[in-house]
Design a protein around this motif. Structure first.
Motif, short mmCIF file in Angstrom:
data_model
loop_
_atom_site.label_atom_id
_atom_site.label_comp_id
_atom_site.label_asym_id
_atom_site.label_seq_id
_atom_site.Cartn_x
_atom_site.Cartn_y
_atom_site.Cartn_z
N VAL A 196 -7.23 -5.12 60.34
CA VAL A 196 -6.22 -4.69 59.38
C VAL A 196 -6.29 -5.56 58.14
N LEU A 197 -6.39 -4.92 57.00
CA LEU A 197 -6.32 -5.63 55.73
C LEU A 197 -5.11 -5.07 54.99
N PHE A 198 -4.15 -5.92 54.69
CA PHE A 198 -3.00 -5.40 53.95
C PHE A 198 -2.74 -6.19 52.68
N ALA A 199 -2.48 -5.41 51.64
CA ALA A 199 -2.18 -6.02 50.34
C ALA A 199 -0.67 -6.21 50.25
N THR A 200 -0.30 -7.34 49.73
CA THR A 200 1.13 -7.58 49.57
C THR A 200 1.30 -8.60 48.46
N HIS A 201 2.49 -8.63 47.86
CA HIS A 201 2.76 -9.74 46.98
C HIS A 201 3.89 -10.60 47.53
N TYR A 202 4.19 -10.37 48.83
CA TYR A 202 5.18 -11.22 49.49
C TYR A 202 4.48 -12.23 50.39
N LEU A 203 4.60 -13.49 50.05
CA LEU A 203 4.00 -14.53 50.89
C LEU A 203 4.61 -14.53 52.28
N GLU A 204 5.94 -14.27 52.33
CA GLU A 204 6.63 -14.26 53.62
C GLU A 204 5.96 -13.28 54.58
N GLU A 205 5.72 -12.06 54.09
CA GLU A 205 5.14 -11.01 54.93
C GLU A 205 3.72 -11.41 55.35
N ALA A 206 2.98 -11.94 54.40
CA ALA A 206 1.61 -12.37 54.69
C ALA A 206 1.62 -13.47 55.76
N ASP A 207 2.50 -14.42 55.57
CA ASP A 207 2.57 -15.57 56.47
C ASP A 207 3.00 -15.16 57.87
N GLN A 208 3.91 -14.21 57.92
CA GLN A 208 4.47 -13.80 59.20
C GLN A 208 3.51 -12.96 60.04
N TYR A 209 2.74 -12.10 59.38
CA TYR A 209 1.99 -11.11 60.15
C TYR A 209 0.47 -11.27 60.12
N ALA A 210 -0.06 -12.05 59.19
CA ALA A 210 -1.51 -12.12 59.08
C ALA A 210 -2.07 -13.33 59.82
N ASP A 211 -3.30 -13.16 60.36
CA ASP A 211 -4.02 -14.30 60.93
C ASP A 211 -4.59 -15.15 59.80
N ARG A 212 -4.82 -14.48 58.70
CA ARG A 212 -5.55 -15.12 57.62
C ARG A 212 -5.05 -14.54 56.30
N ILE A 213 -4.95 -15.41 55.33
CA ILE A 213 -4.47 -14.97 54.02
C ILE A 213 -5.56 -15.20 52.99
N VAL A 214 -5.87 -14.16 52.25
CA VAL A 214 -6.82 -14.28 51.16
C VAL A 214 -6.02 -14.12 49.87
N LEU A 215 -6.02 -15.20 49.10
CA LEU A 215 -5.19 -15.21 47.91
C LEU A 215 -6.05 -14.89 46.70
N VAL A 216 -5.66 -13.88 45.94
CA VAL A 216 -6.44 -13.53 44.75
C VAL A 216 -5.62 -13.71 43.49
N ARG A 217 -6.31 -14.08 42.44
CA ARG A 217 -5.68 -14.20 41.13
C ARG A 217 -6.74 -13.89 40.08
N HIS A 218 -6.38 -13.06 39.13
CA HIS A 218 -7.31 -12.68 38.06
C HIS A 218 -8.67 -12.25 38.60
N GLY A 219 -8.65 -11.46 39.66
CA GLY A 219 -9.89 -10.88 40.17
C GLY A 219 -10.78 -11.85 40.91
N GLU A 220 -10.23 -13.01 41.29
CA GLU A 220 -11.03 -13.96 42.06
C GLU A 220 -10.26 -14.44 43.27
N VAL A 221 -10.98 -14.82 44.31
CA VAL A 221 -10.33 -15.41 45.48
C VAL A 221 -10.04 -16.87 45.16
N VAL A 222 -8.75 -17.25 45.18
CA VAL A 222 -8.42 -18.63 44.85
C VAL A 222 -8.10 -19.45 46.10
N ALA A 223 -7.82 -18.79 47.20
CA ALA A 223 -7.59 -19.51 48.44
C ALA A 223 -7.82 -18.56 49.60
#
Lengths: 314, 264
Positions: A196-223
């Motif tokens: 499952v890959l889900f896009a969100t702009h809520y860190l809470e939701e990402a933190d709660q449900y994902a095994d892994r978080i890929v953080l993007v900014r300006h079209g690049e992976v920043v974390a």
């Protein structure tokens, strides 16, 4: 059937390579360079949050993963094949945030029609039940609430029993119960090997449900990491203190000082190991009025993704 | 048709998948698409009522119309026009689907462009049977006379040939925003009908106009529908017209569907 079960984990890994693989992907729309060289590999069975502010390039990247857009540069593969091929085999499904529904057909007809297009499908009733809309199966889609329509999109995505499920802001419009049921269903399917890959702009939701978080900014992976790792990266503490004659060189020499700002007698320091820095300030520098503040989750997210200089775009 | 894999709920997700036969074309899709049209009261109203009004307004009494009487000629023309409009307006409904993001959603399924276009054409042509039956019924009740064989030919040619306008409606529907589609279709149907000799018979055309008109997409079908009454002279040109336009419009429709993945 080319499936095998990994011993020692509750996840199933299927044959066919990485669920998602992006290599050096670029995509522009006119002057807008929406995606600027994303490399990403998502293994099967992972639940990955694709986190970023509006305009980070999440949607453009998702479109390419679904075969709806082609990268200008680089390659995109899903389950070891071209995205369009994976979609044609019912291996990839998506729940979009808006649209994608015919208003003049019923809930059940929508899922039935969707099912008719795939070779390998699950039972329509089962999908409606899992999405919690069996009770409104005869209702016209145009008369459904936003939350009901979102559940319907979920039912449509379930019907081909996809190996990769892509969700764009999946719980928009859902109430608390809907959200909980939705994620429970997602979790139980991940145990069967679904990625499952889900896009969100809520860190809470990402933190709660994902095994892994890929953080993007300006079209690049920043974390890229677990929720805890992401938070740790951004969650330094801020120490403020008053010193009689602050000495910049001496302050920077304290181990653990990562950022320093001196305004007259007032000193602001950014540090991860705030205890050690505070001890040094109090013991050797004669600091007064010392206070330590922690960054919250949202601040951590802001630290990693914010950029006041460039406008946001969806 | 759905095939359920029993007991796989607890099992692993299978990666051993295939793509559907015939690009995803199937009876369930056809049935639901047809029901959508039959439930649309506005479309059904215009499909039935328009040709009836036209029939009574334009009931002609005398001109040289070959083997049948003038009323028979007009019956064939108006039924054909009704079939053209039914096909075009039904298929142009894809503009509304696009606006709802449905064609983009379909791009996330195995459905191929040609299979979708075929479904839409079949549904449109099913709707087109209604004006054909209504106008032929009225015509025969109100004095249209022609050899039965000529009328059967005209009916079948009109039904099959009017599918061209289903392709036209799809191409326009995939090209234009939904709010403009219906105006454009209304205007286009009228102009094309004049060019095709639906309202004014082709034998009445000036030579110069005929040279132009034979390139327009209703010309071949209209000529062939009237062939039983008026003869087959120039048939190779009609066939060329029909085949050419079918290729152009069908190709455009498939290409525009494929291109249509934009967000709404």
């Amino acid at each position: 059937m080319m499936t095998r079960t990994q011993k020692g984990t509750d996840r199933t890994r299927l044959a066919g390579g990485a669920a998602i693989r992006l290599d050096g992907v670029h995509k522009s729309f006119g002057d807008l360079h929406a995606v600027r060289g994303i490399d990403l590999q998502v293994e099967q069975g992972e639940i990955v949050a694709f986190l970023g502010p509006n305009g980070a390039g999440k949607t453009t990247t998702i479109d390419m993963i679904l075969g709806l857009g082609r990268p200008d540069e680089g390659t995109v593969q899903t389950l070891g094949m071209a995205p369009r091929d994976a979609v044609s085999r019912g291996l990839v499904a998506a729940v979009m945030q808006t649209g994608g529904l015919l208003r003049d057909v019923s809930v059940a007809e929508t899922v039935e029609l969707t099912a008719s297009l795939f070779v390998h499908t699950r039972d329509v009733q089962e999908c409606l039940e899992r999405a919690g809309i069996w009770g409104i199966r005869d209702q016209r889609v145009g008369k459904c609430s936003g939350g009901e329509q979102q559940r319907l999109r979920f039912a449509m995505a379930l019907v081909s029993d996809p190996a990769l499920l892509v969700l764009d802001e999946p719980t928009t419009g859902m109430d608390v119960t809907g959200r909980r049921d939705f994620w429970a269903a997602i979790r139980s399917d991940a145990r069967r090997g679904r990625t499952v890959l889900f896009a969100t702009h809520y860190l809470e939701e990402a933190d709660q449900y994902a095994d892994r978080i890929v953080l993007v900014r300006h079209g690049e992976v920043v974390a890229d990491g677990t929720g805890a790792q992401i938070k740790a990266r951004a969650s330094g503490r801020t120490i403020r203190a008053t010193l009689d004659r602050p000495d910049r060189a001496a302050l920077l020499a304290i181990e653990g000082v990562e950022a320093l700002d001196i305004r007259g007698e007032s000193v602001t320091i950014g540090a991860h190991n705030s205890d050690a820095v505070a001890r040094a300030l109090l013991n050797t520098m004669g600091a007064r009025d010392l206070e330590i503040t922690a960054q919250g989750l949202e601040e951590a997210f802001m630290t990693l993704t914010s950029d006041a200089n460039e406008g946001a775009r969806a | 048709m759905s095939t359920t894999t029993p007991g796989s709920a607890a099992g692993t997700i299978s990666l051993d998948r295939s793509t559907p036969a015939y690009g995803g074309f199937n009876r369930t899709l056809l049935r639901i698409e047809l029901m959508r049209i039959l439930r649309n009261k506005r479309t059904m109203f215009f499909t039935v009522v328009l040709p009836v009004i036209f029939f009574f307004v334009f009931r002609a009494n005398s001109f040289n119309s070959g083997s049948g009487n003038a009323s028979a000629w007009l019956m064939v023309s108006l039924a054909l026009y009704g079939a053209f409009v039914a096909n075009a307006s039904t298929s142009a409904g894809v503009a509304v689907e696009r606006a709802q993001g449905w064609s983009r959603q379909l791009r996330l399924t195995p459905l191929r462009g040609p299979a979708y276009i075929l479904t839409k054409v079949l549904v449109s042509s099913a709707v087109a049977v209604i004006p054909l039956v209504v106008v032929y019924g009225l015509g025969l009740a109100f004095g249209s006379r022609a050899p039965a064989g000529d009328l059967v030919l005209a009916f079948v040619v009109s039904w099959l040939g009017s599918m061209l306008m289903a392709l036209f409606g799809l191409a326009v529907g995939f090209l234009l925003p939904s709010e403009n589609t219906m105006q454009v279709m209304g205007m286009a149907m009228t102009l094309l009908a004049f060019g095709g000799g639906v309202f004014i018979p082709q034998p009445v055309f000036s030579h110069a106009f005929d040279l132009f008109a034979r390139w327009t997409p209703m010309y071949g079908v209209t000529a062939m529908a009237h062939a039983g009454l008026a003869g087959w002279s120039g048939a190779w040109m009609w066939v060329l017209n029909i085949v050419g336009w079918a290729a152009v419009l069908g190709g455009s429709a498939v290409w525009l569907f494929r291109r249509d993945t934009g967000r709404v």
